[in-house]
Design a protein around this motif. Structure first.
Motif, PDB file in Angstrom:
ATOM      1  N   ARG A  77       4.015   1.376   9.648  1.00 44.04           N
ATOM      2  CA  ARG A  77       2.797   0.595   9.873  1.00 44.04           C
ATOM      3  C   ARG A  77       2.775  -0.009  11.271  1.00 44.04           C
ATOM      4  NH1 ARG A  77       3.844  -0.703   4.530  1.00 44.04           N
ATOM      5  NH2 ARG A  77       4.885  -2.656   5.025  1.00 44.04           N
ATOM      6  N   ASN A  81      -0.194   0.658  13.849  1.00 45.86           N
ATOM      7  CA  ASN A  81      -0.906  -0.444  14.497  1.00 45.86           C
ATOM      8  C   ASN A  81      -0.906  -0.276  16.012  1.00 45.86           C
ATOM      9  OD1 ASN A  81      -1.734  -3.241  12.914  1.00 45.86           O
ATOM     10  ND2 ASN A  81      -0.389  -1.918  11.695  1.00 45.86           N
ATOM     11  N   GLN A 105      -2.887 -11.498   9.740  1.00 45.81           N
ATOM     12  CA  GLN A 105      -3.144 -10.321  10.541  1.00 45.81           C
ATOM     13  C   GLN A 105      -3.462 -10.631  11.997  1.00 45.81           C
ATOM     14  OE1 GLN A 105      -6.132  -8.199   8.402  1.00 45.81           O
ATOM     15  NE2 GLN A 105      -4.623  -6.961   7.344  1.00 45.81           N
ATOM     16  N   ASP A 110       0.476  -6.214  13.002  1.00 49.79           N
ATOM     17  CA  ASP A 110      -0.040  -5.925  11.668  1.00 49.79           C
ATOM     18  C   ASP A 110      -1.532  -6.199  11.523  1.00 49.79           C
ATOM     19  OD1 ASP A 110      -0.122  -8.669  11.701  1.00 49.79           O
ATOM     20  OD2 ASP A 110       1.168  -8.959   9.957  1.00 49.79           O
ATOM     21  N   ASN A 113      -3.476  -3.969   9.107  1.00 55.63           N
ATOM     22  CA  ASN A 113      -2.956  -3.807   7.753  1.00 55.63           C
ATOM     23  C   ASN A 113      -3.852  -4.471   6.714  1.00 55.63           C
ATOM     24  OD1 ASN A 113      -0.827  -2.609   9.054  1.00 55.63           O
ATOM     25  ND2 ASN A 113       0.654  -4.229   8.621  1.00 55.63           N
ATOM     26  N   PRO A 115      -3.061  -5.355   2.978  1.00 65.12           N
ATOM     27  CA  PRO A 115      -2.113  -5.335   1.863  1.00 65.12           C
ATOM     28  C   PRO A 115      -2.818  -5.281   0.511  1.00 65.12           C
ATOM     29  CG  PRO A 115      -1.617  -7.085   3.441  1.00 65.12           C
ATOM     30  CD  PRO A 115      -2.979  -6.592   3.765  1.00 65.12           C
ATOM     31  N   SER A 128       0.427  -1.373   1.564  1.00 69.46           N
ATOM     32  CA  SER A 128      -0.497  -1.812   2.620  1.00 69.46           C
ATOM     33  C   SER A 128      -1.139  -0.609   3.290  1.00 69.46           C
ATOM     34  CB  SER A 128       0.244  -2.651   3.669  1.00 69.46           C
ATOM     35  OG  SER A 128      -0.672  -3.161   4.624  1.00 69.46           O
ATOM     36  N   ASN A 129      -2.450  -0.542   3.206  1.00 69.50           N
ATOM     37  CA  ASN A 129      -3.188   0.460   3.973  1.00 69.50           C
ATOM     38  C   ASN A 129      -3.318  -0.016   5.418  1.00 69.50           C
ATOM     39  OD1 ASN A 129      -3.560   1.991   1.651  1.00 69.50           O
ATOM     40  ND2 ASN A 129      -5.561   1.090   1.201  1.00 69.50           N
ATOM     41  N   VAL A 130      -3.553   0.936   6.323  1.00 71.34           N
ATOM     42  CA  VAL A 130      -3.776   0.625   7.738  1.00 71.34           C
ATOM     43  C   VAL A 130      -5.156   1.167   8.095  1.00 71.34           C
ATOM     44  CG1 VAL A 130      -2.890   0.822  10.086  1.00 71.34           C
ATOM     45  CG2 VAL A 130      -1.298   0.861   8.143  1.00 71.34           C
ATOM     46  N   ASP A 199      -1.363   3.929   1.770  1.00 74.83           N
ATOM     47  CA  ASP A 199       0.005   3.755   1.282  1.00 74.83           C
ATOM     48  C   ASP A 199       0.042   4.052  -0.215  1.00 74.83           C
ATOM     49  OD1 ASP A 199       2.674   3.075   1.190  1.00 74.83           O
ATOM     50  OD2 ASP A 199       2.360   0.917   1.444  1.00 74.83           O
TER      51      ASP A 199
END
Length: 352
Positions: A77, A81, A105, A110, A113, A115, A128-130, A199
C-alpha cells in the motif's frame, strides 16, 4: 456466352468471394488464426519498461506475497500510495463516512487508503483498498472505474508466493492506465476516472464488497448509478498458446460485438467473450461471474467487463514469477482496457 464474358463473370465471382471471406474474418476477429496473434500485437503507448519496474517491486521478497493483514500488504500500500501521488491522482476522501479514518489519511504514506473490516470464520479482520481519482476537465457525472486486486497468498512455510500474474499484472496495467490518463487530459473531458487497488480478494472478494457498499450510498460521488463501466483486470500476463485474453461481461452491453471488434482492431489482440468452461484440473467448472471483484459490483448494478486468462500451472504457486510474464501481451491488454476508457458512451451502450 463468349469466353470474355465467362472470364469477367469468373473475376467478379472471385472478387465477391474474397470480399465475403475478408468480412467473415473481420467478424471473427483473430480467433481463426489465433496462433499468429502474437505477431500482430500493437502496444501503442504502453511503456513495457514501466510495467516491468512495477511488477518487479510488487513481486519482490520485501512485499512477502502481499497477503492481506501482513507487513507485506502494508508495504504494498505504501508503494501504491507513492505511485498514485507520482501519477497525480487525488484521494477519494469524499467517500469516507468515518472522520477518524479521514484524519488518519493525512499522512502521505496512506492518504489513498480506504480501510474496511470483514468477518472470516469467527474473527473480524482488516483490509484496505487503495483508491485514486482523476476528474474530467469539464464537470461531469459520468464515471468509469479500473479495479485490480493487489493481495495474494503471502508466505507459506519458507516459500514466498509472489503472484506475478495473480495479480501484480493487473496492478501494473492499472498504474499504466492511470498515468496515461493523467498525462492526456484531453481524452477525458467528459469522463471521471477512478482507480481502485482492492485488498482481500483472495480470501473472498472482501475488498470488492467494501467498494460496492460505498458505491451503493447515494450521497457518494460516484455512486453506482453514475458509473458507466467498471473494468476488472485480474490475471492478464500469462496467455495460453492461443494468445487469447478473455473478456467476460458481454451480457451487460447491447453493442458488445462491436466493442470487442474495436479492441481487436486497435491492438491485434485475440479476444474471446467467454472463458472455456472446463480445461482439465486447473480450471474445473469456474463460475467466472463470481470469480473476481467484478461480482460485488455486479450485485449493486454497476456495468462491468473483466479481462483475464484461465488459471495456468503456476496459478497460486511459488512459481508465479515475473520471469514468466509475457510483457508484450500484458501491454496489449493494457492498451485494450484504455480503449474502453475512451470509447463513446453511446457506443458503450450499457444496459441499466
Amino acid at each position: 456466352m463468349s469466353p470474355t464474358q465467362i472470364k469477367l463473370i469468373s473475376l467478379r465471382f472471385s472478387f465477391t468471394l474474397s470480399i465475403l471471406l475478408l468480412f467473415s474474418l473481420t467478424l471473427s476477429g483473430c480467433s481463426t488464426f489465433s496462433t499468429s496473434c502474437k505477431t500482430q500485437l500493437k502496444a501503442n503507448w504502453v511503456d513495457q519498461q514501466a510495467l516491468k519496474a512495477d511488477l518487479a517491486q510488487l513481486t519482490s521478497a520485501k512485499f512477502e506475497g502481499r497477503k492481506t493483514g501482513t507487513q507485506g500488504a502494508a508495504l504494498t500500500r505504501d508503494y501504491l500510495n507513492e505511485r498514485f501521488t507520482q501519477i497525480g491522482l487525488t484521494p477519494w476522501q469524499s467517500a469516507q463516512a468515518d472522520t477518524k479514518t479521514t484524519t488518519q489519511q493525512s499522512k502521505n504514506t496512506d492518504k489513498f487508503n480506504l480501510p474496511f473490516t470483514y468477518s472470516q470464520g469467527f474473527s473480524e479482520r482488516k483490509g484496505s483498498n487503495v483508491v485514486g481519482v482523476l476528474k474530467a476537465s469539464n464537470p461531469s457525472t459520468s464515471w468509469r472505474l479500473v479495479i485490480a486486486h493487489y493481495d495474494h497468498l503471502g508466505v507459506k512455510g519458507r516459500k514466498i508466493y509472489p503472484g506475478a500474474d495473480d495479480n501484480a499484472s493487473g496492478i501494473a496495467a492499472m498504474l499504466q492506465l492511470a498515468n496515461y490518463a493523467a498525462t492526456h487530459p484531453e481524452l477525458f473531458t467528459k469522463t471521471n476516472l477512478m482507480f481502485v487497488a482492492t485488498d482481500a480478494e483472495e480470501p473472498g472478494l472482501y475488498g470488492g464488497y467494501a467498494l460496492a457498499e460505498l458505491l451503493s450510498q447515494q450521497n457518494i460521488t460516484p455512486n453506482n448509478k453514475q458509473i458507466e463501466l467498471a473494468i476488472n483486470l485480474d490475471m492478464i500476463g500469462r496467455p495460453e498458446r492461443s494468445m487469447v485474453v478473455y473478456l467476460e461481461g458481454r451480457r451487460g452491453f447491447s453493442q458488445f460485438p462491436l466493442i470487442k471488434q474495436k479492441l481487436i482492431n486497435e491492438t491485434g489482440l485475440c479476444i474471446k467473450a467467454k472463458h472455456p468452461r472446463k480445461r482439465g484440473q486447473l480450471t474445473g467448472n469456474i463460475d467466472w461471474l463470481r470469480a473476481s471483484d467484478h461480482y460485488p459490483l455486479h450485485k449493486v448494478g454497476v456495468p462491468w467487463l473483466y479481462f483475464g486468462v484461465p488459471p495456468h500451472q503456476d496459478y497460486h504457486a511459488p512459481s508465479d514469477t515475473q520471469e514468466k510474464i509475457d510483457f508484450e501481451f500484458l501491454a496489449a491488454v493494457t492498451s485494450s482496457a484504455h480503449q474502453l476508457l475512451i470509447i463513446d458512451s453511446l457506443q458503450l451502450g450499457n444496459i441499466q
